[in-house]
Design a protein around this motif. Structure first.
Motif, mmCIF file in Angstrom:
data_model
loop_
_atom_site.group_PDB
_atom_site.id
_atom_site.type_symbol
_atom_site.label_atom_id
_atom_site.label_comp_id
_atom_site.label_asym_id
_atom_site.label_seq_id
_atom_site.Cartn_x
_atom_site.Cartn_y
_atom_site.Cartn_z
ATOM 1 N N MET A 79 83.013 41.748 38.157
ATOM 2 C CA MET A 79 81.643 41.425 37.716
ATOM 3 C C MET A 79 81.560 41.587 36.204
ATOM 4 O O MET A 79 82.221 42.455 35.633
ATOM 5 N N SER A 80 80.711 40.781 35.597
ATOM 6 C CA SER A 80 80.621 40.878 34.138
ATOM 7 C C SER A 80 79.449 41.773 33.741
ATOM 8 O O SER A 80 78.435 41.840 34.454
ATOM 9 N N LEU A 81 79.596 42.430 32.616
ATOM 10 C CA LEU A 81 78.459 43.186 32.063
ATOM 11 C C LEU A 81 77.560 42.195 31.331
ATOM 12 O O LEU A 81 78.044 41.198 30.801
ATOM 13 N N VAL A 136 85.934 48.843 32.066
ATOM 14 C CA VAL A 136 85.736 47.402 31.897
ATOM 15 C C VAL A 136 86.811 46.898 30.952
ATOM 16 O O VAL A 136 87.438 47.677 30.227
ATOM 17 N N PRO A 138 87.875 43.344 28.312
ATOM 18 C CA PRO A 138 87.422 42.065 27.765
ATOM 19 C C PRO A 138 88.246 40.923 28.351
ATOM 20 O O PRO A 138 89.414 41.110 28.669
ATOM 21 N N ARG A 139 87.606 39.778 28.527
ATOM 22 C CA ARG A 139 88.367 38.580 28.929
ATOM 23 C C ARG A 139 88.041 37.495 27.926
ATOM 24 O O ARG A 139 86.953 36.918 27.976
ATOM 25 N N SER A 163 84.615 35.735 26.815
ATOM 26 C CA SER A 163 83.530 35.682 27.816
ATOM 27 C C SER A 163 82.865 37.024 28.071
ATOM 28 O O SER A 163 82.035 37.131 28.957
ATOM 29 N N GLY A 164 83.250 38.053 27.375
ATOM 30 C CA GLY A 164 82.550 39.331 27.533
ATOM 31 C C GLY A 164 83.383 40.355 28.280
ATOM 32 O O GLY A 164 84.606 40.234 28.385
ATOM 33 N N LEU A 165 82.679 41.360 28.807
ATOM 34 C CA LEU A 165 83.373 42.487 29.455
ATOM 35 C C LEU A 165 83.221 42.407 30.966
ATOM 36 O O LEU A 165 82.133 42.120 31.474
ATOM 37 N N PHE A 166 84.320 42.694 31.663
ATOM 38 C CA PHE A 166 84.318 42.609 33.133
ATOM 39 C C PHE A 166 84.796 43.927 33.732
ATOM 40 O O PHE A 166 85.671 44.597 33.167
ATOM 41 N N THR A 213 86.826 46.465 35.741
ATOM 42 C CA THR A 213 88.241 46.440 36.126
ATOM 43 C C THR A 213 88.383 46.756 37.614
ATOM 44 O O THR A 213 87.473 47.305 38.236
#
Ligand SMILES: Cc1ncc(COP(=O)(O)O)c(C=O)c1O
Length: 507
Positions: free
Chosen positions: A36-38, A68, A70-71, A74-77, A79
């Protein structure tokens, strides 16, 4: 993705710490799941009416601790954390212990580690003494003022005994400090003030002796801890350490173990234990009815990135005994440290401390409590962090200049770093001996307060304690070291490849 946070601007806890803690709990509870993304920091800042920087700092901290990642852009996801590990930290599971620990027998007194590599008064002129802080950094003026004030008050406190577990105001100040900086939520009765970290290690060992059938320790490890374990009449399992911390896949499947670890800055390698290893370690402790000694000896000094949550801050199973010390942050001569014990052990720990030494000196405890609660401690640590960071940077850049691509670890925090010598170099002990003769103190693991249970690891690691040395001395020492190593390599029998690791800068 909407995050339901409750932020309180009037709380003692900073807004960034509130965001960090709450998002972290959402992840650990499984409400924010892997992948899930922040939400974007700007949106969150607008939604909660806080500055964007506050959110960025909280998110950076979540990323630094591995919650979390970074990808791309696209932001932080979130882990991937194994579901079993999430269960462990989200739902409190009381220990399986049925009998209380057997009170320690009146037996052999446990040993204490002197912590002075090389020992004696005959120190080298420029000494990378491992773990030593800058004497000039001791807050003498403020300390004198506080002590003088305390001594001009009534003498009753000096005449009387105080609580063996420690002065309540100091324990309160420690609990607040741990909450703010280590993500630990502890009550004052869980804290036992001790004579430094070594005393706290002994206290925990004594407390858990009756529960323990097996001792585990990271390898290589801190010599002070190995000395305590070796004086017990119990099997010891050294567990190897790699670049992610202790190898949890090598933990023995034996019940009722006690393990010693330094997760925030492994001693001596300086490696930080990853989140997945921390969770695996906690799971192992729950599964085997074991306990963990977390020695957090120097993490007040973290230079690159936000402070790390202690392993104890993740522990919902009441498995972790946390060891702290003021030896690095204020002064080793004060001999003040503390143990934080799970709530169910607090009364036993207090009684044990009464039995062992009946508490610490009132004067030092009271002075330290004022030092912390008046805000001096935070200011002092901030100032020293800057000073030590410049010294560390000077050392790293000098090593990089003089030696080609040195493999350095442990530089993110603490008062020392280690240099893994390239293949073909003389041994660390040989370099230590030569350097010492030239007035420079650098230390192989065995002289730097570290212990290797196998005794088979190559002697290829040099330790540098940099905190007590001014930058000009650091540069002078590295210059000398380069000359010494060059000379050693020229004298060494061919074929040797270490010449390639030496730069020509000193010629
Ligand atoms: C890894 C580690 N743990 C604990 C300590 C304990 O120090 P003290 O007994 O001075 O608090 C030290 C001291 O250097 C250390 O290096």
């Amino acid at each position: 993705m909407e995050l339901a946070l409750t932020l309180d601007a009037r709380s003692d806890k900073s807004l960034q710490a509130q965001i960090f803690d709450q998002v972290r709990l959402l992840i650990l509870d499984g409400r924010l799941q892997a992948g899930m993304s922040l939400p974007p920091t700007r949106l969150l800042a607008e939604r909660y009416q806080v500055s964007r920087n506050t959110v960025i700092i909280a998110f950076d901290r979540l990323a630094a601790e591995g919650y979390v990642e970074p990808r791309g852009t696209s932001g932080l996801f979130v882990t991937a954390i194994p579901p079993d590990d999430l269960l462990l930290v989200s739902s409190p599971r009381p220990p399986l212990r049925t009998n209380g620990p057997v009170p320690p027998e009146a037996g052999e007194p446990l040993l204490c580690f002197a912590g002075s590599p090389g020992g004696g008064e005959d120190r080298p002129t420029i000494d990378f003494w491992v773990g030593r802080q800058a004497a000039s950094g001791f807050p003498l003026r403020v300390w004198r003022r506080i002590v003088t004030k305390l001594l001009s008050g009534e003498s009753q406190y000096l005449a009387d005994y105080c609580d063996p577990a420690g002065l309540p105001q100091l324990r309160r100040a420690i609990a607040d400090h741990l909450g703010r900086t280590r993500g630990m939520h502890v009550t004052t009765d869980q804290i036992i003030v001790t004579a430094g970290g070594q005393d706290a290690l002994n206290l925990v060992m004594n407390l858990l002796r009756g529960h323990t059938e097996n001792l585990c320790i990271e390898n290589p490890c801190y010599a002070g801890a190995s000395m305590i374990f070796q004086s017990e009449n119990l099997p010891i399992e050294p567990v190897p350490v790699d670049s992610e911390g202790i190898r949890t896949d090598c933990l023995p499947n034996k019940p009722r173990s006690l393990i010693y670890v330094t997760p925030s800055h492994q001693y001596p390698t300086g490696v930080v234990m990853t989140l997945s290893r921390r969770l695996a370690l906690l799971r192992w402790a729950g599964d085997t009815d074991s306990y963990i000694m977390e020695d957090d000896y120097d993490s007040d000094f973290r230079y690159d990135g936000p402070p790390l949550t202690a392993l104890s801050g993740l522990d919902r199973g009441r498995r972790v005994f946390y060891i702290g010390t003021f030896s690095k942050s204020v002064g080793a001569g004060l001999r003040l440290g503390f143990a934080v014990v799970p709530q169910i052990f607090s009364e036993e720990a207090r009684l044990l401390k009464a039995k062992m030494s009946n508490g610490q000196s009132w004067l030092e405890q009271c002075a330290l409590a004022e030092f912390v609660s008046d805000g001096h401690f935070d200011r002092h640590v901030r100032k020293l962090r800057q000073l030590y960071k410049s010294r560390r940077d000077a050392l790293i850049s000098a090593l990089r200049k003089k030696f080609r691509e040195p493999v350095i670890t442990g530089q993110d925090s603490g008062l020392h770093l280690v240099w893994r010598l390239p293949k073909g170099m003389p041994s660390a002990l040989a370099i230590q001996t030569k350097a010492r003769a030239a007035g420079v103190g650098v230390y192989a693991l065995s002289s730097g307060g570290a212990f290797d249970f196998d005794g088979t690891a190559p002697d290829d690691t040099l330790m540098f304690g940099y905190a007590s040395l001014p930058e000009n001395k650091i540069l002078e020492a590295v210059e000398k070291l380069n000359g010494i190593m060059r000379e050693m390599s020229l004298k060494a029998p061919a074929p040797r490849s270490h010449e390639s690791a030496l730069e020509n800068g000193s010629r």
